[in-house]
Enzyme design. Structure first.
Site, PDB file in Angstrom:
ATOM      1  N   ARG A 160       0.825  -1.205   0.000  1.00 54.21           N
ATOM      2  CA  ARG A 160       0.000   0.000   0.000  1.00 54.21           C
ATOM      3  C   ARG A 160       0.864   1.263   0.000  1.00 54.21           C
ATOM      4  O   ARG A 160       1.857   1.332   0.714  1.00 54.21           O
ATOM      5  CB  ARG A 160      -0.911  -0.006   1.236  1.00 54.21           C
ATOM      6  CG  ARG A 160      -2.205  -0.732   1.003  1.00 54.21           C
ATOM      7  CD  ARG A 160      -2.989  -0.903   2.266  1.00 54.21           C
ATOM      8  NE  ARG A 160      -3.225   0.337   3.010  1.00 54.21           N
ATOM      9  CZ  ARG A 160      -4.073   0.433   4.031  1.00 54.21           C
ATOM     10  NH1 ARG A 160      -4.760  -0.622   4.430  1.00 54.21           N
ATOM     11  NH2 ARG A 160      -4.230   1.577   4.657  1.00 54.21           N
ATOM     12  N   ARG A 171      -0.312   8.469  10.523  1.00 52.03           N
ATOM     13  CA  ARG A 171      -1.599   7.793  10.735  1.00 52.03           C
ATOM     14  C   ARG A 171      -1.772   7.422  12.205  1.00 52.03           C
ATOM     15  O   ARG A 171      -2.891   7.447  12.718  1.00 52.03           O
ATOM     16  CB  ARG A 171      -1.685   6.545   9.837  1.00 52.03           C
ATOM     17  CG  ARG A 171      -1.881   6.916   8.370  1.00 52.03           C
ATOM     18  CD  ARG A 171      -1.507   5.795   7.430  1.00 52.03           C
ATOM     19  NE  ARG A 171      -2.388   4.655   7.539  1.00 52.03           N
ATOM     20  CZ  ARG A 171      -2.062   3.420   7.125  1.00 52.03           C
ATOM     21  NH1 ARG A 171      -0.882   3.189   6.592  1.00 52.03           N
ATOM     22  NH2 ARG A 171      -2.931   2.462   7.235  1.00 52.03           N
TER      23      ARG A 171
HETATM   24  P1  ADP Z   1      -5.844  -3.142   9.726  1.00 53.14           P
HETATM   25  O1  ADP Z   1      -6.978  -3.626   8.843  1.00 53.14           O
HETATM   26  O2  ADP Z   1      -6.279  -2.926  11.144  1.00 53.14           O
HETATM   27  O3  ADP Z   1      -5.112  -1.975   9.154  1.00 53.14           O
HETATM   28  P2  ADP Z   1      -4.517  -5.613   8.883  1.00 53.14           P
HETATM   29  O4  ADP Z   1      -5.516  -6.687   9.149  1.00 53.14           O
HETATM   30  O5  ADP Z   1      -4.323  -5.178   7.463  1.00 53.14           O
HETATM   31  O6  ADP Z   1      -4.790  -4.331   9.834  1.00 53.14           O
HETATM   32  O7  ADP Z   1      -3.120  -6.110   9.498  1.00 53.14           O
HETATM   33  C1  ADP Z   1      -1.924  -5.328   9.336  1.00 53.14           C
HETATM   34  C2  ADP Z   1      -0.743  -6.262   9.071  1.00 53.14           C
HETATM   35  O8  ADP Z   1      -0.457  -7.002  10.243  1.00 53.14           O
HETATM   36  C3  ADP Z   1      -1.003  -7.279   7.966  1.00 53.14           C
HETATM   37  O9  ADP Z   1       0.216  -7.466   7.268  1.00 53.14           O
HETATM   38  C4  ADP Z   1      -1.421  -8.554   8.727  1.00 53.14           C
HETATM   39  O10 ADP Z   1      -1.072  -9.750   8.029  1.00 53.14           O
HETATM   40  C5  ADP Z   1      -0.611  -8.412  10.019  1.00 53.14           C
HETATM   41  N1  ADP Z   1      -1.314  -8.921  11.212  1.00 53.14           N
HETATM   42  C6  ADP Z   1      -2.648  -8.836  11.498  1.00 53.14           C
HETATM   43  N2  ADP Z   1      -2.928  -9.365  12.711  1.00 53.14           N
HETATM   44  C7  ADP Z   1      -1.723  -9.780  13.214  1.00 53.14           C
HETATM   45  C8  ADP Z   1      -1.324 -10.429  14.441  1.00 53.14           C
HETATM   46  N3  ADP Z   1      -2.210 -10.730  15.391  1.00 53.14           N
HETATM   47  N4  ADP Z   1       0.006 -10.704  14.605  1.00 53.14           N
HETATM   48  C9  ADP Z   1       0.896 -10.384  13.640  1.00 53.14           C
HETATM   49  N5  ADP Z   1       0.589  -9.781  12.475  1.00 53.14           N
HETATM   50  C10 ADP Z   1      -0.696  -9.488  12.260  1.00 53.14           C
HETATM   51  P1  AMP Z   2      -7.558   1.858   6.143  1.00 54.32           P
HETATM   52  O1  AMP Z   2      -7.581   0.938   4.973  1.00 54.32           O
HETATM   53  O2  AMP Z   2      -8.722   1.672   7.057  1.00 54.32           O
HETATM   54  O3  AMP Z   2      -6.234   1.866   6.863  1.00 54.32           O
HETATM   55  O4  AMP Z   2      -7.743   3.318   5.532  1.00 54.32           O
HETATM   56  C1  AMP Z   2      -6.809   3.886   4.630  1.00 54.32           C
HETATM   57  C2  AMP Z   2      -7.017   5.388   4.522  1.00 54.32           C
HETATM   58  O5  AMP Z   2      -8.329   5.671   3.995  1.00 54.32           O
HETATM   59  C3  AMP Z   2      -6.949   6.177   5.843  1.00 54.32           C
HETATM   60  O6  AMP Z   2      -5.634   6.507   6.215  1.00 54.32           O
HETATM   61  C4  AMP Z   2      -7.781   7.414   5.488  1.00 54.32           C
HETATM   62  O7  AMP Z   2      -7.064   8.314   4.667  1.00 54.32           O
HETATM   63  C5  AMP Z   2      -8.895   6.823   4.631  1.00 54.32           C
HETATM   64  N1  AMP Z   2     -10.044   6.365   5.444  1.00 54.32           N
HETATM   65  C6  AMP Z   2     -10.490   5.077   5.589  1.00 54.32           C
HETATM   66  N2  AMP Z   2     -11.569   5.036   6.384  1.00 54.32           N
HETATM   67  C7  AMP Z   2     -11.815   6.318   6.765  1.00 54.32           C
HETATM   68  C8  AMP Z   2     -12.778   6.925   7.609  1.00 54.32           C
HETATM   69  N3  AMP Z   2     -13.731   6.203   8.233  1.00 54.32           N
HETATM   70  N4  AMP Z   2     -12.706   8.266   7.786  1.00 54.32           N
HETATM   71  C9  AMP Z   2     -11.780   9.014   7.162  1.00 54.32           C
HETATM   72  N5  AMP Z   2     -10.832   8.501   6.371  1.00 54.32           N
HETATM   73  C10 AMP Z   2     -10.844   7.168   6.158  1.00 54.32           C
END
Ligand code: ADP
Ligand code: AMP
Length: 211
Positions: A160, A171
């Site tokens: 990303r 963030r």
């Molecule tokens: P969010 O949706 O809250 O941003 P993600 O589900 O995308 O978080 O997880 C962020 C990263 O951490 C991903 O690369 C995922 O595979 C990893 N991850 C998620 N949960 C855990 C965990 N319990 N321990 C280690 N790594 C994790």
């Molecule tokens: P996320 O995938 O949830 O980590 O979101 C990625 C990015 O999308 C964030 O850093 C914000 O820029 C935007 N975003 C996602 N959800 C929201 C929300 N509920 N309110 C405002 N910005 C958001």
């Protein structure tokens, strides 16, 4: 089952949402995934949102609420849903309340996933994503079967844009300032889970609570 998954960026909301979707046959509503789709399709919303997302800033509350209102009216949301990454501000939570009152729905639980900042930086630096489905992997903690490829479709995984360390730090600051106050706001609905535990442990802890 109507759930909010609340927690810091990289906390594991997307990862756990996929398990909950399967377990309860309800959709995951990830505002981040919806916005990324709009960005890649260059819609009007996507063009507006992109610069904020690239900087790790939040997108305007009004735009987010409009997007959610439309989504919650879809047929597949009738039996419940998992809100992932929404609400992120008190204003969004208030907007969600109004919306739920209007459509005569009530939240069941708010699952709060707790993880410390340094672990989050490490997680986001190793995160890989399948853009089509929102499935997430980690190079070390949850690697795909074939390096760089999605387990289901075999398509290429991406890093990303906003997972660069500098953006991640921004963030996290925004999370602490604007989103963390929601834990208090939703106090009576909250179930806290230790998100530093392995993925399967976090999953079991959430499911044990919900069942
Ligand atoms: P969010 O949706 O809250 O941003 P993600 O589900 O995308 O978080 O997880 C962020 C990263 O951490 C991903 O690369 C995922 O595979 C990893 N991850 C998620 N949960 C855990 C965990 N319990 N321990 C280690 N790594 C994790
Ligand atoms: P996320 O995938 O949830 O980590 O979101 C990625 C990015 O999308 C964030 O850093 C914000 O820029 C935007 N975003 C996602 N959800 C929201 C929300 N509920 N309110 C405002 N910005 C958001």
């Amino acid at each position: 089952m109507k759930l909010i998954l609340l927690g810091p960026p990289g906390g594991g909301k997307g990862t756990q949402s996929k398990f909950l979707m399967e377990e309860f046959s309800i959709p995951q509503i990830s505002t981040g995934d919806m916005l990324r789709k709009n960005v890649s399709e260059k819609t009007e919303l996507g063009l507006k949102a992109k610069e904020f997302m690239d900087q790790g800033e939040l997108v305007d509350d009004f735009l987010i609420l409009k997007m959610i209102e439309k989504r919650l009216n879809d047929n597949d949301c009738k039996n419940g849903y998992i809100l992932d990454g929404f609400p992120r501000t008190i204003k969004q939570a208030e907007g969600l309340n109004e919306l739920l009152n209007k459509i005569n729905q009530k939240l069941d639980h708010v699952i709060v996933i707790d993880v410390d900042d340094e672990s989050l930086v490490q997680r986001m630096s190793g995160r890989r994503m399948h853009p089509g489905s929102g499935r997430v992997y980690h190079v070390e903690f949850n690697p795909p079967k074939v390096e760089g490829k999605d387990n289901i479709t075999g398509e290429k995984l991406i890093i990303r844009e906003d997972d660069k360390e500098e953006t991640v730090r921004n963030r996290l600051v925004i999370y602490h300032e604007q989103t963390q106050p929601l834990v208090q706001y939703y106090n009576e609905y909250v179930f806290k889970v230790d998100g530093t535990k392995p993925i399967q442990t976090v999953k079991n802890n959430i499911l044990n609570f919900l069942k």
